[in-house]
Structure formats: C-alpha cells, structure tokens
Write an enzyme that holds these catalytic residues in place. Structure first.
Site, PDB file in Angstrom:
ATOM      1  N   HIS A 274       0.792  -1.240  -0.028  1.00 34.65           N
ATOM      2  CA  HIS A 274       0.062  -0.004  -0.030  1.00 34.65           C
ATOM      3  C   HIS A 274       0.805   1.197   0.094  1.00 34.65           C
ATOM      4  CE1 HIS A 274      -3.788  -2.070   1.206  1.00 34.65           C
ATOM      5  NE2 HIS A 274      -2.894  -2.809   1.210  1.00 34.65           N
TER       6      HIS A 274
ATOM      7  N   CYS B  25       0.281   4.065   0.693  1.00 34.50           N
ATOM      8  CA  CYS B  25      -0.055   4.958   1.812  1.00 34.50           C
ATOM      9  C   CYS B  25       0.957   4.666   3.048  1.00 34.50           C
ATOM     10  CB  CYS B  25      -1.663   5.206   1.898  1.00 34.50           C
ATOM     11  SG  CYS B  25      -2.185   3.588   2.652  1.00 34.50           S
TER      12      CYS B  25
HETATM   13 ZN   LIG Z   1      -4.569   4.124   2.585  1.00 34.25          ZN
END
Ligand SMILES: [Zn+2]
Length: 202
Positions: free
Chosen positions: A162, A164
C-alpha cells in the site's frame, strides 16, 4: 486555460470530456500540494488526472458477476481444484486514494460449473478498479465466486503493498499485507486449506 482544443474536438478523438468543476478540483489539489497549477507543465494535468481516475475506478461501471455468467457445465466430471495464481492487480485505497499494488491467488472447487480461467482475473479487476480496502476486496472476490459458481469451496489470497504505507506516514518500503478468505471446504477442512495454500505458494 490550458489548451486550444475544444471539448467537442476532444470528444471526437475519443477522449472522455472532463467537466470544469472536476478540473477545478484537481487544480485546487495542485495548489494545496504547494505547486502552481498555472505553470506550463501542469496546464493539462487536471484533465489527465480526471481521466486517469475514471480509468482507475472503471470497476464502478460494471457488475463483476457478469464475468461468471457464462459457465461450462460439460466439464467431463472434473471436480478437482481450479487455481489461478500470481494475478497482478492495481487498486487504490479508499483512505488516501493511494495505489495498492499486488497479486492474487484465486481457487475454487467446482461442482458442475466452470468458467474460462481469465474470468477469475476479470472478477478481481472489476472489484480492484474501485476505491478499496484490501480486506473487502478479498471478501468481494470470494463472495462473487461463491454465489455465482456455487462451488464446494473458494479460496482467495491477496498480497499487496500500500503506497499510503510505503510512501508516506510510517514509510516502510517493501512491506506487504496478506489477506485471505476461505469458504466451504477450504474453511471447514484443514487438510484442503493447507493443500490449497501450499499450491498457492504459502
Ligand atoms: Zn491508505
């Protein structure tokens, strides 16, 4: 504004028209990021971003179950495992709209319904091309196969990184997250579960 090409000309070239308010939203984000949306390199960026997002999220426009509607019922009594593994996919997390890049393994134990193998990947992409959390993506793919093929078992394992997490926040590159959903035989019978996981490479 950006270019001399009119929206009508763009549409004629097969490009999705991008409404002004959508372009304005991207301009605002560019400004918020600390850049100048009026500098030359960014002039067409709002349109490009808007079109890219239509593509990243094209799963909203489809029901992934349609890919499972054409089944082969004459499979010569084949009732053993069907497994598709290392299926690459792209998605975006719903919390940051940041890329999720990973691979999936999908297996099922057919009763009398078998689909063309590429269809399993299409189901995955239909759900991946939306804003997602990995747990829900895993569950949606498994449920879709479970409901539409009525197999004896379904196993879905997704491994993804991910952005993020890897590119912001705690910044831990190389970290992968694994989620799985087991149904039917794979849930109930430990031996079948071990077997499918080992065939998937886990
Ligand atoms: Zn995220």
């Amino acid at each position: 504004m950006s270019s001399q090409i009119t929206p009508e000309e763009e549409e004629a070239r097969g490009k999705v028209p991008v409404p002004d308010h959508v372009q304005d939203a991207v301009r605002t984000l560019l400004e918020w990021s600390g850049d100048d949306p009026d500098r030359e390199g960014l002039l067409d960026t709002p349109k490009r971003v808007a079109r890219a997002w239509k593509e990243y999220c094209e799963g909203y426009a489809e029901d992934p179950a349609v890919h499972l509607s054409r089944v082969f019922e004459e499979v010569g009594g084949y009732e053993e495992l069907v497994l598709l593994k290392d299926i690459p996919f792209h998605s975006h997390c719903e919390h940051h709209m940041a890329p999720i890049i990973g691979k999936a393994a999908i297996a099922y134990l057919p009763t009398n319904r078998v689909v063309g193998i590429s269809k399993l990947a299409r189901v995955l992409h239909g759900y991946a091309r939306r804003l997602q959390v990995q747990e829900r993506l895993t569950a949606e793919v498994a449920d879709c196969i479970w409901e539409n093929l009525e197999p004896r078992g379904v196993a879905v394992v997704i491994e993804a990184s991910h952005s993020c997490m890897t590119a912001r926040g705690v910044r831990t590159p190389g970290v992968g997250m694994v989620t799985s959903r087991m149904m039917g035989t794979f849930l109930e019978d430990q031996r079948s579960r071990k077997e499918v996981l080992s065939l998937m490479g886990y």
